[in-house]
Design a protein around this motif. Structure first.
Motif, mmCIF file in Angstrom:
data_model
loop_
_atom_site.group_PDB
_atom_site.id
_atom_site.type_symbol
_atom_site.label_atom_id
_atom_site.label_comp_id
_atom_site.label_asym_id
_atom_site.label_seq_id
_atom_site.Cartn_x
_atom_site.Cartn_y
_atom_site.Cartn_z
ATOM 1 N N ALA A 145 32.663 -1.394 -7.164
ATOM 2 C CA ALA A 145 31.987 -0.186 -6.728
ATOM 3 C C ALA A 145 30.723 -0.569 -5.993
ATOM 4 C CB ALA A 145 31.633 0.694 -7.932
ATOM 5 N N PRO A 146 30.263 0.270 -5.081
ATOM 6 C CA PRO A 146 29.005 -0.012 -4.406
ATOM 7 C C PRO A 146 27.847 0.103 -5.371
ATOM 8 C CG PRO A 146 29.749 2.193 -3.880
ATOM 9 C CD PRO A 146 30.864 1.541 -4.655
ATOM 10 N N GLU A 147 26.695 -0.370 -4.917
ATOM 11 C CA GLU A 147 25.493 -0.303 -5.738
ATOM 12 C C GLU A 147 25.220 1.137 -6.159
ATOM 13 O OE1 GLU A 147 20.949 -0.783 -4.519
ATOM 14 O OE2 GLU A 147 22.084 -2.635 -4.395
ATOM 15 N N VAL A 190 19.313 -2.047 -14.477
ATOM 16 C CA VAL A 190 20.083 -3.256 -14.746
ATOM 17 C C VAL A 190 20.341 -3.954 -13.417
ATOM 18 C CG1 VAL A 190 22.195 -4.212 -15.728
ATOM 19 C CG2 VAL A 190 21.165 -2.164 -16.750
ATOM 20 N N LEU A 191 19.917 -5.190 -13.304
ATOM 21 C CA LEU A 191 20.081 -5.984 -12.098
ATOM 22 C C LEU A 191 21.222 -6.975 -12.311
ATOM 23 C CD1 LEU A 191 16.300 -6.782 -11.557
ATOM 24 C CD2 LEU A 191 17.622 -4.974 -10.430
ATOM 25 N N GLU A 192 22.229 -6.886 -11.469
ATOM 26 C CA GLU A 192 23.396 -7.759 -11.591
ATOM 27 C C GLU A 192 23.623 -8.501 -10.278
ATOM 28 O OE1 GLU A 192 26.365 -10.019 -12.210
ATOM 29 O OE2 GLU A 192 25.532 -8.925 -13.929
ATOM 30 N N ARG A 193 23.709 -9.803 -10.375
ATOM 31 C CA ARG A 193 23.863 -10.633 -9.191
ATOM 32 C C ARG A 193 25.186 -10.409 -8.477
ATOM 33 N NH1 ARG A 193 23.092 -16.992 -10.053
ATOM 34 N NH2 ARG A 193 24.625 -17.674 -8.561
ATOM 35 N N ALA A 194 26.265 -10.175 -9.228
ATOM 36 C CA ALA A 194 27.583 -9.983 -8.625
ATOM 37 C C ALA A 194 27.624 -8.706 -7.794
ATOM 38 C CB ALA A 194 28.652 -9.926 -9.711
ATOM 39 N N GLU A 195 28.371 -8.757 -6.691
ATOM 40 C CA GLU A 195 28.517 -7.579 -5.838
ATOM 41 C C GLU A 195 29.403 -6.521 -6.476
ATOM 42 O OE1 GLU A 195 27.094 -6.916 -3.053
ATOM 43 O OE2 GLU A 195 26.151 -8.817 -2.488
ATOM 44 N N SER A 196 30.310 -6.940 -7.342
ATOM 45 C CA SER A 196 31.189 -6.003 -8.055
ATOM 46 C C SER A 196 31.462 -6.567 -9.435
ATOM 47 C CB SER A 196 32.503 -5.788 -7.294
ATOM 48 O OG SER A 196 33.230 -7.000 -7.207
ATOM 49 N N GLY A 245 24.749 -6.731 -6.807
ATOM 50 C CA GLY A 245 24.335 -7.549 -5.677
ATOM 51 C C GLY A 245 22.840 -7.763 -5.621
ATOM 52 N N ALA A 246 22.166 -7.676 -6.756
ATOM 53 C CA ALA A 246 20.711 -7.858 -6.843
ATOM 54 C C ALA A 246 20.438 -9.168 -7.569
ATOM 55 C CB ALA A 246 20.068 -6.689 -7.574
ATOM 56 N N ASP A 247 20.069 -10.186 -6.822
ATOM 57 C CA ASP A 247 19.877 -11.529 -7.345
ATOM 58 C C ASP A 247 18.405 -11.721 -7.726
ATOM 59 O OD1 ASP A 247 20.076 -14.153 -7.997
ATOM 60 O OD2 ASP A 247 20.533 -14.893 -5.981
ATOM 61 N N LEU A 248 18.143 -11.828 -9.009
ATOM 62 C CA LEU A 248 16.776 -12.034 -9.476
ATOM 63 C C LEU A 248 16.338 -13.455 -9.123
ATOM 64 C CD1 LEU A 248 14.301 -11.110 -11.150
ATOM 65 C CD2 LEU A 248 15.498 -11.978 -13.181
ATOM 66 N N GLU A 270 16.752 -10.553 -4.319
ATOM 67 C CA GLU A 270 17.395 -10.643 -3.021
ATOM 68 C C GLU A 270 18.692 -9.855 -3.058
ATOM 69 O OE1 GLU A 270 17.949 -14.603 -1.651
ATOM 70 O OE2 GLU A 270 15.801 -15.072 -1.586
ATOM 71 N N THR A 271 18.943 -9.089 -2.006
ATOM 72 C CA THR A 271 20.173 -8.330 -1.861
ATOM 73 C C THR A 271 20.765 -8.642 -0.496
ATOM 74 O OG1 THR A 271 19.228 -6.377 -0.806
ATOM 75 C CG2 THR A 271 19.083 -6.485 -3.212
ATOM 76 N N ALA A 272 21.897 -8.050 -0.211
ATOM 77 C CA ALA A 272 22.519 -8.229 1.096
ATOM 78 C C ALA A 272 21.647 -7.680 2.213
ATOM 79 C CB ALA A 272 23.889 -7.560 1.113
ATOM 80 N N HIS A 273 20.707 -6.798 1.876
ATOM 81 C CA HIS A 273 19.838 -6.166 2.869
ATOM 82 C C HIS A 273 18.486 -6.863 2.995
ATOM 83 C CE1 HIS A 273 22.811 -2.995 2.806
ATOM 84 N NE2 HIS A 273 22.633 -2.857 1.499
ATOM 85 N N GLY A 274 18.262 -7.933 2.198
ATOM 86 C CA GLY A 274 17.004 -8.652 2.280
ATOM 87 C C GLY A 274 16.298 -8.724 0.942
ATOM 88 N N LYS A 275 15.019 -9.034 0.990
ATOM 89 C CA LYS A 275 14.230 -9.198 -0.222
ATOM 90 C C LYS A 275 13.601 -7.873 -0.647
ATOM 91 C CE LYS A 275 13.163 -14.034 0.770
ATOM 92 N NZ LYS A 275 12.105 -15.053 0.988
#
Length: 408
Positions: free
Chosen positions: A3-5, A46-52, A144-147, A162-167
């Motif tokens: 699912a999307p963010e 909740v910040l999750e590094r995985a995109e899905s 998709g939110a990489d701490l 960091e996300t796909a859209h930048g910092k």
């Protein structure tokens, strides 16, 4: 389940950002903590590094201590649809193929502890938790939110992601690291020592149950051998079968999990009883994991930063309590944050409440590592003791563990 963010809810938008709590990791412990915090009226991101989040993994055991927490979150009915309540743990000798002991579970354990003992696919558990989190207005899930880093001050925390859209930079009250054995929160932000390889590897496979003999479809099987053991049990409402083979060996892979060669695994169990070999021959493909753990006695907290689950106390799976300890941690950290306005005081209370118990389980897993893998005369002595103990007494040895309930 991809699912999307998830967008923040209207409630989350209006919450004071300085009160917001962050959880790194949308695994079992992180989602449980988020749901418990939301039940206390706290806004959580909740910040999750995985995109899905895909329903991956294999089986795990939800003992009554964990089920009391999940019941309190209103999830028991859904979990029972995906799980199996095994009638017993059947312990067998890899030397003789004979039964050593049978620990009663099923209705007996549920009556004793007030909650069921279930086995379930990890993906089904995470999916249930994730669905509940997405339905909760106080929880914002950011995939998709990489701490990358975090800093704290007397007034709060600032996170760099960091996300796909930048910092991006986020501010709030505290950070809870529920990001697993290889926790960024633990290593990079808190500067603590990481888990180390134990010298053991777990080979895992999940297959349809159709070809499995009837005698194994309603129990958890545990085969004990020198330097190796095998665990198996039904999953997915009795439609699937989980097999785990644990061996002593070095690890030469570039990552901590990898595909495994079926022939190499079967060669490790040459000479084992035919009934066990027949089960091991069923899967066409296996995955293997390096088993890593941490030593007791290390702090889980630093000011407004705290760890839970594997990030705090990664343990060997020989007590089948990794998921349960993460679930207990999630409930405890939420309860202490609800009682104390200051996150620093809450985290101290959380560690004081949880550390002795979690480390007792860690030590139990290490003890089982030794006991399960004995050979020669010591194995014969172990087997004789197991055969001599009444089933009720075998179960009673775990009253301190399975009989736990969240404090009122």
């Amino acid at each position: 389940m991809s699912a999307p963010e998830t967008s923040p809810s209207r409630h989350a938008d209006t919450a004071d950002p300085h009160d917001r709590l962050f959880i790194a990791g949308a695994g079992i412990g992180g989602l449980t903590a988020a749901l418990c915090l939301a039940r206390e009226g706290r806004a959580v991101t909740v910040l999750e590094r995985a995109e899905s989040l895909a329903p991956v993994g294999s089986g795990l055991q939800l003992s009554p201590n964990a089920m009391h927490v999940l019941r309190g979150l209103g999830l028991e009915e859904e979990l029972r649809r995906h799980a199996v309540a095994p009638e017993a743990i059947r312990i067998l000798s890899a030397r003789s193929g004979k039964d050593l002991a049978r620990i009663p579970l099923g209705a007996h354990a549920e009556a004793r502890y007030g909650a069921p003992y279930l086995v379930i696919h990890r993906g089904n558990l995470q999916e249930t938790l994730l669905r509940a989190a997405r339905a909760c207005p106080d929880i914002t899930l950011r995939l998709g939110a990489d701490l990358r880093d975090a800093r704290q001050s007397p007034d709060g925390v600032t996170l760099d992601i960091e996300t796909a859209h930048g910092k991006d930079h986020l501010s709030g009250a505290a950070l809870i690291g529920a990001d697993g054995v290889w926790s960024v929160t633990r290593r990079r932000i808190m500067g603590l020592r990481q888990a180390v390889f134990s010298g053991r590897t777990a080979y895992r496979a999940v297959i349809p149950i159709d070809t499995i003999p009837e005698e194994w479809r309603k129990v958890t099987g545990l085969w004990l051998g020198a330097d190796a053991h095998v665990v198996h049990y039904p999953l997915s409402g009795g439609r699937q079968f989980n097999i785990v083979a644990l061996v002593k060996e070095d690890w030469h892979e570039e990552t901590w999990s990898a595909p495994a060669a079926r022939a190499d695994l079967l060669a490790r169990f040459e000479g084992w009883p035919a009934a066990c070999r027949t089960l091991l021959e069923q899967p066409e493909s296996w995955l293997k994991w390096a088993l890593c753990g941490m030593d007791p006695g290390m702090s889980w907290i630093n000011g407004r930063f705290a760890l839970l689950g594997d990030a705090a106390h990664a343990m060997l799976p020989f007590a089948a309590q990794g998921a349960a300890m993460s679930i207990e941690d999630g409930a405890a950290i939420a309860r202490n944050l609800a009682r104390a306005e200051d996150p620093v005081k809450a985290f101290h209370a959380y560690q004081s409440e949880r550390q002795d118990r979690a480390e007792r389980v860690l030590r139990l897993a290490r003890s089982n590592d030794r006991v399960y893998h004995l050979g020669g005369p010591l194995a014969l002595a172990r087997d004789a003791v197991m055969r001599s103990l009444p089933p009720e007494r075998l179960l009673a040895r775990f009253d301190w563990l399975y009989g736990w309930r969240p404090p009122e």
